[in-house]
Design a protein around this motif. Structure first.
Motif, PDB file in Angstrom:
ATOM      1  N   GLU A 102      -1.700  -3.497  -3.592  1.00 23.66           N
ATOM      2  CA  GLU A 102      -0.888  -3.317  -4.792  1.00 23.66           C
ATOM      3  C   GLU A 102      -0.852  -1.845  -5.206  1.00 23.66           C
ATOM      4  N   ASN A 106       2.710   0.232  -4.905  1.00 20.22           N
ATOM      5  CA  ASN A 106       3.379   0.504  -6.182  1.00 20.22           C
ATOM      6  C   ASN A 106       3.250   1.958  -6.610  1.00 20.22           C
ATOM      7  N   CYS A 109       5.950   3.557  -4.382  1.00 21.41           N
ATOM      8  CA  CYS A 109       7.307   2.974  -4.419  1.00 21.41           C
ATOM      9  C   CYS A 109       7.887   2.730  -3.027  1.00 21.41           C
ATOM     10  N   VAL A 133       3.254  -7.163  -5.075  1.00 25.52           N
ATOM     11  CA  VAL A 133       4.239  -6.091  -4.882  1.00 25.52           C
ATOM     12  C   VAL A 133       5.643  -6.677  -4.714  1.00 25.52           C
TER      13      VAL A 133
END
Length: 559
Positions: A102, A106, A109, A133
């Motif tokens: 995660e 994240n 991106c 995600v």
């Protein structure tokens, strides 16, 4: 693309500057950014070669028009961590792996994800993190190892060595014979060769549609496995910008159902129950022990794989048709397989399995010749496990499916192993190992050492075992785990005393402490769960936050 947040617009010039330092050019900023979560770890036999698979995957992603960014996760080898303090870190590592996926995806991106796991808690940890995600994601495991063989050609595996330790303790074999088994049992890289936890989870990834066909059964370190890695990497690029393939749209209620169908048909590790409960939670799918038991009651057990009283290993299952053949056979009983479920390859499960055939009916049995009309795992309830317990019925001799024994209680795995080695456990005993649950352990240690000792000492058809801990996928015998509530949270397993009668009845799905309710109530009045000193700050946090096995041992999020 999701990655536009870090690469588009004048205000992202600093971000692009940093990315250029890694070798990116203007053209790369128009391509999808694909994360590669690689669990390369030198000490794990299923993982020491994954760095090479990562290199292959990066090459294929570049060729397919993507930009690969590889990162690594930790991994615990349950076999090496077994039987000492290190096993307390195994199940908690699942949460760290999920958090790391995660975090990396994240924070940067990235548009899509390719996961390269293989063993133990790493597969479910990656699945849990990837579901948070929720980008297009493809799984490709490192693959199972070959089975080992004795000098006479008899297939063996890691469990053979654990059980041989019990034989050596009884002086049934010599040190030289034990050493010979040790050297032969694990002949190559890969996840341990039977239907242990690693291979169970890799099979379930295939059944859920998050992996390509062959993921669970193609041997590690073979040209066929390398070709699978290449196909999976290309597919990650192909679906990177396609919303249909976001992971939560693949891991649906139907996918979770199909995973447990295959698990029951192949008699997978009891750990799969723990992990599928946690995976379903991350996927937003309502799924509990009652759902698992409902599936178990309908799916025939058609493939008996080591360690379930069998010499069949994953290479044999692959030769016999693999997971598609198992699903195709189970689907003959209409409605059991959710054939409309989408897979990452773009086909439905029904389309994927429509031409599959059983190539060797001695390995994958037709329904008419099933080992059992019900699945290879069972959920038990009773006053000893009001919220449930789990047993691998595929690994139990028929004579032990209904058994009453006298309790002999141990408050830790170490205490139990020492007691078994010292001869305290006798025929007719029901071994109780408590304070080894997620909270009480902490970490819910696997119990392969005591179970293998029992088998190795020739007591497998005379002794049962129950614990609030869990078992290795290599465990066989009348071994009941995941007892919930666990002793550390006040569960009835903490009230058991030496000499109490305990009954398991697999057909009735019951686990009963044969003590009157009034006596149990009297014991509970003075009962205070034992508390262990926990030196590790991480394990203290884990013990504070973790739920019991009936809830998948997930961490509470309300604190």
């Amino acid at each position: 693309m999701r990655s536009d947040r870090i690469k588009k617009g004048f205000e992202r010039a600093p971000h692009r500057s940093l990315l250029r330092a890694t070798g990116l050019t203007d053209a790369d900023f128009e391509k999808p950014f694909v994360g590669i979560a690689n669990s390369h770890v030198d000490i794990i036999p299923g993982h020491f070669f994954l760095q090479e698979y990562g290199r292959i995957a990066k090459d294929e992603i570049r060729k397919a028009g993507g930009v690969p960014f590889e990162f690594n996760t930790i991994g615990v080898d349950d076999g090496i961590a077994m039987g000492h303090e290190g096993m307390r870190y195994s199940l908690p590592s699942r949460e760290l792996i999920a958090d790391s996926i995660e975090t990396m995806m994240n924070a940067h991106c990235l548009d899509a994800l390719l996961c390269i796991p293989n063993c133990d808690k790493i597969v479910p940890g990656m699945l849990m993190g990837a579901l948070r995600v929720d980008v297009p994601t493809v799984f490709v495991s490192g693959g199972p190892m070959k089975a080992g063989h004795k000098a006479d050609g008899t297939p063996i595996d890691l469990n053979s060595v654990f059980e041989a330790v019990g034989q050596r303790a009884q002086r049934q074999i010599t040190d030289a014979e034990l050493h010979d088994l040790e050297c032969r049992a694990c002949p190559s890289g890969g996840s341990c060769s039977g239907m242990f936890t690693a291979n169970s989870m890799n099979v379930l990834c295939e059944a859920m549609g998050v992996a390509l066909p062959g993921n669970g059964t193609i041997l590690a370190l073979t040209p066929e496995r390398e070709a699978l890695v290449r196909r999976a990497a290309r597919r990650a690029v192909e679906i990177a910008a396609d919303e249909r393939f976001r992971l939560r749209r693949i891991v649906t209620a139907d996918a979770v159902h199909n995973a447990m169908v295959v698990d029951m048909a192949m008699g997978g590790s009891t750990n799969t129950v723990l992990h599928m409960l946690a995976i379903a939670r991350e996927a937003g799918v309502e799924f509990g022990l009652d759902d698992i038991e409902a599936i178990a009651g309908k799916v025939s057990h058609i493939a008996k794989i080591a360690p379930s009283l069998s010499t069949v290993h994953m290479e044999d299952v692959h030769r016999a048709g693999g997971v598609p053949a198992v699903l195709h056979e189970v689907a003959r009983r209409g409605g059991l397989v959710r054939e409309g479920a989408l897979t990452v390859t773009g086909e439905t499960v029904g389309e994927r399995i429509k031409d599959a055939k059983i190539a060797d009916p001695a390995v994958i049995h037709p329904l008419e010749d099933a080992y059992s009309k019900v699945g290879g795992l069972a959920v038990l309830h009773g006053n000893l496990a009001p919220e449930g317990a789990v047993v691998k019925t595929a690994g139990i001799q028929p004579s032990m499916r209904k058994f009453t024994g006298k309790a002999i209680c141990f408050d830790s795995q170490d205490e139990a192993a020492a007691g078994i080695m010292a001869g305290k456990v006798k025929a007719g005993h029901f071994v109780v190992i408590r304070y080894e649950g997620p909270k009480g352990g902490p970490g819910m240690q696997e119990m392969l050492s005591p179970t293998a000792l029992i088998m190795g000492m020739g007591l497998g058809e005379q002794v049962a075992l129950v614990t609030d801990g869990r078992f290795s996928g290599a465990t066989r015998g009348a071994c009941i785990g995941h007892v919930s509530p666990e002793a550390a949270e006040g569960g009835a397993i903490g009230l058991v005393r030496d000499g109490d009668a305990i009954t398991i009845d697999v057909a009735a799905r019951s686990l009963t402490l044969d003590v009157p309710d009034a006596e149990l109530a009297r014991r509970r009045e003075s009962f205070r769960p034992a508390k262990k000193e926990i030196r590790s700050s991480w394990l203290r946090r884990y013990a504070h936050l973790v739920t019991n096995a009936a809830k998948g041992a997930v961490l509470r999020s309300d604190v």
